[in-house]
Design an enzyme around this catalytic site. Structure first.
Site, mmCIF file in Angstrom:
data_model
loop_
_atom_site.group_PDB
_atom_site.id
_atom_site.type_symbol
_atom_site.label_atom_id
_atom_site.label_comp_id
_atom_site.label_asym_id
_atom_site.label_seq_id
_atom_site.Cartn_x
_atom_site.Cartn_y
_atom_site.Cartn_z
ATOM 1 N N SER A 118 -6.090 -1.109 -0.512
ATOM 2 C CA SER A 118 -5.339 -1.503 -1.702
ATOM 3 C C SER A 118 -3.929 -0.960 -1.662
ATOM 4 C CB SER A 118 -6.050 -1.034 -2.969
ATOM 5 O OG SER A 118 -5.690 0.297 -3.237
ATOM 6 N N LYS A 119 -3.077 -1.646 -2.392
ATOM 7 C CA LYS A 119 -1.647 -1.348 -2.381
ATOM 8 C C LYS A 119 -1.375 0.108 -2.785
ATOM 9 C CE LYS A 119 2.583 -3.440 -2.474
ATOM 10 N NZ LYS A 119 2.984 -3.929 -1.183
ATOM 11 N N ARG A 120 -2.232 0.625 -3.672
ATOM 12 C CA ARG A 120 -2.019 1.985 -4.141
ATOM 13 C C ARG A 120 -2.072 3.022 -3.004
ATOM 14 N NH1 ARG A 120 -6.361 2.595 -7.291
ATOM 15 N NH2 ARG A 120 -6.552 0.353 -7.393
#
Ligand code: GLU
Length: 493
Positions: free
Chosen positions: A260-262
């Site tokens: 995920s981007k996080r």
């Protein structure tokens, strides 16, 4: 079966995710392996998620990656164009087509109008949750007659169209990676096919398009596996031949969670910006979930096309290991022609204000030698700046762990000898550069580490680094003399 036809069908919701790139890649490899046709279709039926520029972004990412396709959506002269006999290839341009098949399903009795309000659906869901049931549409509108429904629509009531699943029927299909799969219709929701805004849902559109575009193999991420029984049932009631299904394991991070981007980079563009070579990224991505029979790890696109098969795709998630990606990419940085690696380096050096266009024009050869001596051990091109920075200022910045070496008793003697030696010549050529240290050794009687280490530190600031003779050559006489002065004045007094 006739010609194989595959498609990559992303939704234009932003950027191309690294997992999406792998899906596109496997589609491409399988298509090419079988001399088939590959299609890029844009699935934009969820208008709320549409992002401006996303289609261009997807196409550019595919082009950069070297993933070619035969039909669908392209960019030409900065404009989005469509090519192929099965268009339009953008779903929002096909609304009439979907409507026609939705109507057909309603007429057949395989779909029905539903007028339930959001409030009603929410309260049904709440109740089911309290009872510990899986939330699901309760079929309230199944019994509204077609006549009544049409009247209500005429009166302006909002509606959707739902698929009418038969009770307690097993839906079976075979997946090339997952094997045989059976799901009972009692566990499936009466899927919305047409939304109140007149757009089809993904489920309706994907089935209609894959059929009309003669798609033979559907290769997509495993997050779509729960949707597949709905699609299978649609093929059945529409009387269409089903395609072959392949669901790919999700690309996971080291903690076995979805990337995920996080947690860092997930967009193809992020990797491109860091200076991963498309060959490196694509080569590595292919190995996330697949391996060739010979377990070879460095593979060109041609190699992969030749060796690719779904039999060797893993059932469980592939781990995206950045260290391994770096290793593969480092291979390409070392092996690609130096002209190309230099071209790729230049933007980073410009960005860091080390060079400008004029410099590049006048010093191309010099730059190539420089890039060549530092590329060993690099993982992505943006590391170039750190590695070459020391060449662009004569105010030598000596690394902390190297200061002591510089303070060796012989250093001043060595530097003085170098000064004298250089006063005898006009210009340093490659041959001279290679022999300079020998000359200093003769002059001073200092040799080996005692000679090399302080000299390297004085001229380059650190204990380790690229081939020293090349550094001497690239610096040239004037810069070396300036560096000697600087180091004497700032470190040795
Ligand atoms: N539009 C879907 C996506 O964005 C494609 C799913 C499929 O390939 O059927 O991933």
């Amino acid at each position: 079966m006739g010609e194989f036809r595959l498609r990559f069908a992303p939704s234009p919701t932003g950027y191309l995710h690294i997992g999406g790139l792998r899906t596109a890649l496997y589609n491409h490899l399988f298509t090419k392996h079988n001399n088939g046709k590959f299609i890029l279709r844009i699935e934009d039926t969820d208008q709320t998620r549409y992002v401006e520029g996303a289609i261009e972004n997807l196409i550019n990412a595919l082009e950069w990656s070297g993933i070619e396709y035969d039909e669908g959506v392209f960019i030409e002269d900065g404009k989005i164009v469509e090519k192929g006999e099965y268009g339009p290839y953008i779903q929002s341009k096909r609304l009439d087509i979907y409507k026609k098949y939705v109507d057909k399903l309603i007429e057949q009795g395989d779909a029905y109008y539903c007028f339930c309000s959001k409030e009603r659906l929410d309260s049904v869901r709440e109740e089911q949750k309290i009872k510990g049931l899986v939330p699901k549409y309760d079929g309230f509108c199944r019994n509204v007659t077609l006549e009544e429904a049409k009247e209500r629509i005429e009166n302006g009531e909002e509606y959707v169209v739902r698929l009418k699943f038969p009770k307690n029927k097993d839906i079976k299909f075979h997946d090339l990676v997952r094997g045989d799969i059976v799901i009972n219709t009692d566990d499936i929701d009466d899927q919305v096919l047409l939304k109140s805004d007149g757009y089809p849902t993904y489920h309706m559109a994907v089935v209609v398009d894959d059929h009309l575009m003669n798609i033979t193999h559907i290769v997509r991420g495993e997050e779509w596996l729960p949707s597949t029984p709905k699609h299978i049932y649609l093929y059945e009631v529409l009387g269409w031949e089903k395609p072959t299904y392949v669901h790919l394991p999700t690309v996971l991070n080291k903690e076995r969670k979805k990337l995920s981007k996080r947690q860092g980079d997930v967009a193809v563009g992020d990797f491109r910006e860091k200076g991963y070579l498309p060959e490196g990224l694509v080569n590595y991505l292919a190995l996330v979930g697949w391996s060739p029979e010979d377990n070879e790890e460095i593979l060109s696109m041609e190699d992969m096309i030749e060796k690719f098969s779904f039999e060797r795709v893993a059932k469980t998630g592939g781990i995206f290991d950045k260290d391994k990606l770096d290793w593969v990419n480092g291979h390409y940085i070392r092996e690609e022609p130096i002209e190309r690696i230099t071209d790729l380096s230049i933007p980073y050096m410009k960005e860091a204000n080390l060079i400008d266009d004029k410099f590049v024009k006048e010093n191309r050869e010099w730059l190539e030698i420089l890039v060549d001596i530092v590329r060993e051990g690099m993982h992505h091109m943006d590391e170039i700046v750190d590695r070459v920075q020391f060449m662009f200022t004569n105010e030598v910045e000596v690394e902390t762990d190297a200061v002591d070496t510089l303070k060796d008793e012989g250093t001043l003697t060595i530097l003085e000898a170098m000064r004298e030696e250089l006063s005898l010549i006009e210009k340093i050529d490659e041959e001279y550069a290679a022999s300079l240290m020998k000359k200093i050794q003769k002059r001073t009687g200092i040799k080996g580490k005692k000679l090399f280490m302080p000299t390297r530190v004085a001229l380059a600031g650190s204990l380790h680094g690229p081939e020293f003779a090349k550094i001497i050559y690239l610096l040239g006489k004037q810069n070396i003399l300036e560096r000697i002065d600087y180091v004497e004045n700032n470190y040795l007094k």
